[in-house]
Each structure stands twice: as C-alpha cells, then as structure tokens.
Write a protein that holds these residues in place. Structure first.
Motif, short mmCIF file in Angstrom:
data_model
loop_
_atom_site.label_atom_id
_atom_site.label_comp_id
_atom_site.label_asym_id
_atom_site.label_seq_id
_atom_site.Cartn_x
_atom_site.Cartn_y
_atom_site.Cartn_z
N VAL A 71 0.86 -1.16 0.00
CA VAL A 71 0.00 0.00 0.00
C VAL A 71 0.90 1.22 0.00
CG1 VAL A 71 -1.76 1.29 1.25
CG2 VAL A 71 -1.82 -1.20 1.27
N ILE A 72 0.71 2.10 -0.99
CA ILE A 72 1.49 3.34 -1.10
C ILE A 72 0.57 4.49 -0.74
CG2 ILE A 72 2.80 4.84 -2.63
CD1 ILE A 72 3.35 2.37 -4.38
N SER A 73 1.04 5.36 0.15
CA SER A 73 0.25 6.51 0.55
C SER A 73 1.18 7.66 0.90
CB SER A 73 -0.64 6.17 1.75
OG SER A 73 -1.54 7.24 2.01
N SER A 74 0.59 8.83 1.11
CA SER A 74 1.38 10.01 1.46
C SER A 74 0.97 10.53 2.82
CB SER A 74 1.18 11.11 0.41
OG SER A 74 -0.06 11.73 0.59
N SER A 75 1.72 11.52 3.30
CA SER A 75 1.44 12.13 4.59
C SER A 75 0.40 13.23 4.49
CB SER A 75 2.73 12.70 5.18
OG SER A 75 3.24 13.71 4.33
N GLU A 76 -0.16 13.41 3.32
CA GLU A 76 -1.12 14.48 3.09
C GLU A 76 -2.47 14.16 3.73
OE1 GLU A 76 -3.00 16.83 -0.74
OE2 GLU A 76 -1.34 15.45 -1.00
N GLY A 77 -3.07 15.15 4.38
CA GLY A 77 -4.42 15.02 4.92
C GLY A 77 -4.54 14.01 6.04
N ILE A 78 -5.55 13.16 5.96
CA ILE A 78 -5.87 12.22 7.03
C ILE A 78 -5.22 10.86 6.84
CG2 ILE A 78 -8.07 13.32 7.55
CD1 ILE A 78 -9.39 11.03 5.94
N ASN A 79 -4.34 10.74 5.90
CA ASN A 79 -3.85 9.42 5.51
C ASN A 79 -3.18 8.62 6.62
OD1 ASN A 79 -4.87 9.55 2.99
ND2 ASN A 79 -2.99 10.16 2.01
N PHE A 80 -2.32 9.23 7.43
CA PHE A 80 -1.61 8.41 8.42
C PHE A 80 -2.57 7.78 9.41
CE2 PHE A 80 2.74 10.59 7.85
CZ PHE A 80 3.10 9.64 6.92
N GLY A 81 -3.54 8.53 9.92
CA GLY A 81 -4.53 7.94 10.83
C GLY A 81 -5.32 6.85 10.15
N SER A 82 -5.70 7.09 8.92
CA SER A 82 -6.46 6.09 8.17
C SER A 82 -5.61 4.87 7.86
CB SER A 82 -6.99 6.70 6.87
OG SER A 82 -7.86 7.77 7.14
N ILE A 83 -4.35 5.09 7.53
CA ILE A 83 -3.44 3.98 7.26
C ILE A 83 -3.25 3.12 8.50
CG2 ILE A 83 -0.97 3.48 6.92
CD1 ILE A 83 -2.31 3.79 4.32
N PHE A 84 -3.09 3.76 9.67
CA PHE A 84 -2.92 2.97 10.89
C PHE A 84 -4.17 2.14 11.17
CE2 PHE A 84 0.20 6.44 12.18
CZ PHE A 84 1.28 5.71 11.73
N ALA A 85 -5.34 2.71 10.97
CA ALA A 85 -6.57 1.96 11.17
C ALA A 85 -6.67 0.81 10.17
CB ALA A 85 -7.78 2.89 11.06
N LEU A 86 -6.34 1.09 8.92
CA LEU A 86 -6.37 0.07 7.88
C LEU A 86 -5.39 -1.06 8.17
CD1 LEU A 86 -7.30 -0.87 5.01
CD2 LEU A 86 -5.47 0.57 4.10
N SER A 87 -4.24 -0.72 8.70
CA SER A 87 -3.19 -1.73 8.92
C SER A 87 -3.63 -2.82 9.88
CB SER A 87 -1.91 -1.07 9.42
OG SER A 87 -2.07 -0.60 10.75
N HIS A 88 -4.54 -2.51 10.78
CA HIS A 88 -5.02 -3.51 11.74
C HIS A 88 -5.99 -4.50 11.11
CE1 HIS A 88 -3.07 -1.92 15.27
NE2 HIS A 88 -3.38 -0.71 14.82
#
Length: 96
Positions: A1-18
């Motif tokens: 999964v490739i994502s950026s630090s823009e906007g809400i992505n990090f919080g969403s990525i952490f939730a998705l990772s679980h």
C-alpha cells in the motif's frame, strides 16, 4: 500500500493496517516530495498486489506511467480512495 502524509492518511493507514494480513507492507511518502520531485517509489520486485491509498490524481497518473500500470478504483467513500495497480497489457500487433 502506497500513501502520502497528506491530509488524514496516516490515521487512516494505521486503522487500515489492523485489518490487513501481517504480510502487507506500506510505503509512506512525504507529501512535500509528491508528485513532482519524486522520481518513482521503488516497488520491489515480487510484489503481486500494489495499492494506492488516497493518491492525488497527478501522482496516480505518474505512477501509472512510470510503472507501466493501470490504476483501478476498488474502494471509495466520502474521503478515502483505494486504487489497485495492474500491469498494462501489451498492445497486440495489428492484424491485416
């Protein structure tokens, strides 16, 4: 999964990772490097499924071009977009 630090992505990525298999790897990019100064995220060989999480349109198009892939939207809601990269099929030779 490739994502950026823009906007809400990090919080969403952490939730998705679980919710994903432990084998899933993430490539998190600094939004200040995207998309113009980023040559190409190096997608290691052997990865079968590559996804883009909330990419800008410009970044998605750049990845498609550099990796010779096509992005297909597989999930979206009001703020979240998940795209799957698939190899482009070579153009068949013209038939006469």
């Amino acid at each position: 999964v490739i994502s950026s630090s823009e906007g809400i992505n990090f919080g969403s990525i952490f939730a998705l990772s679980h919710r994903l298999d432990p084998k899933v790897r993430f490539l998190l990019l600094d939004s200040q490097q995207m998309p113009d100064s980023l040559d190409s995220p190096q997608i290691p060989p052997g990865f079968e499924d590559v996804f883009l999480f909330n990419p800008s349109e410009k970044f998605r198009q750049k990845i498609e071009q550099q990796e010779n892939t096509k992005a297909e939207l597989v999930f979206n809601d009001f703020h979240l977009f998940l795209w799957r990269l698939s190899p482009r099929l070579p153009h068949p030779p013209p038939t006469f």
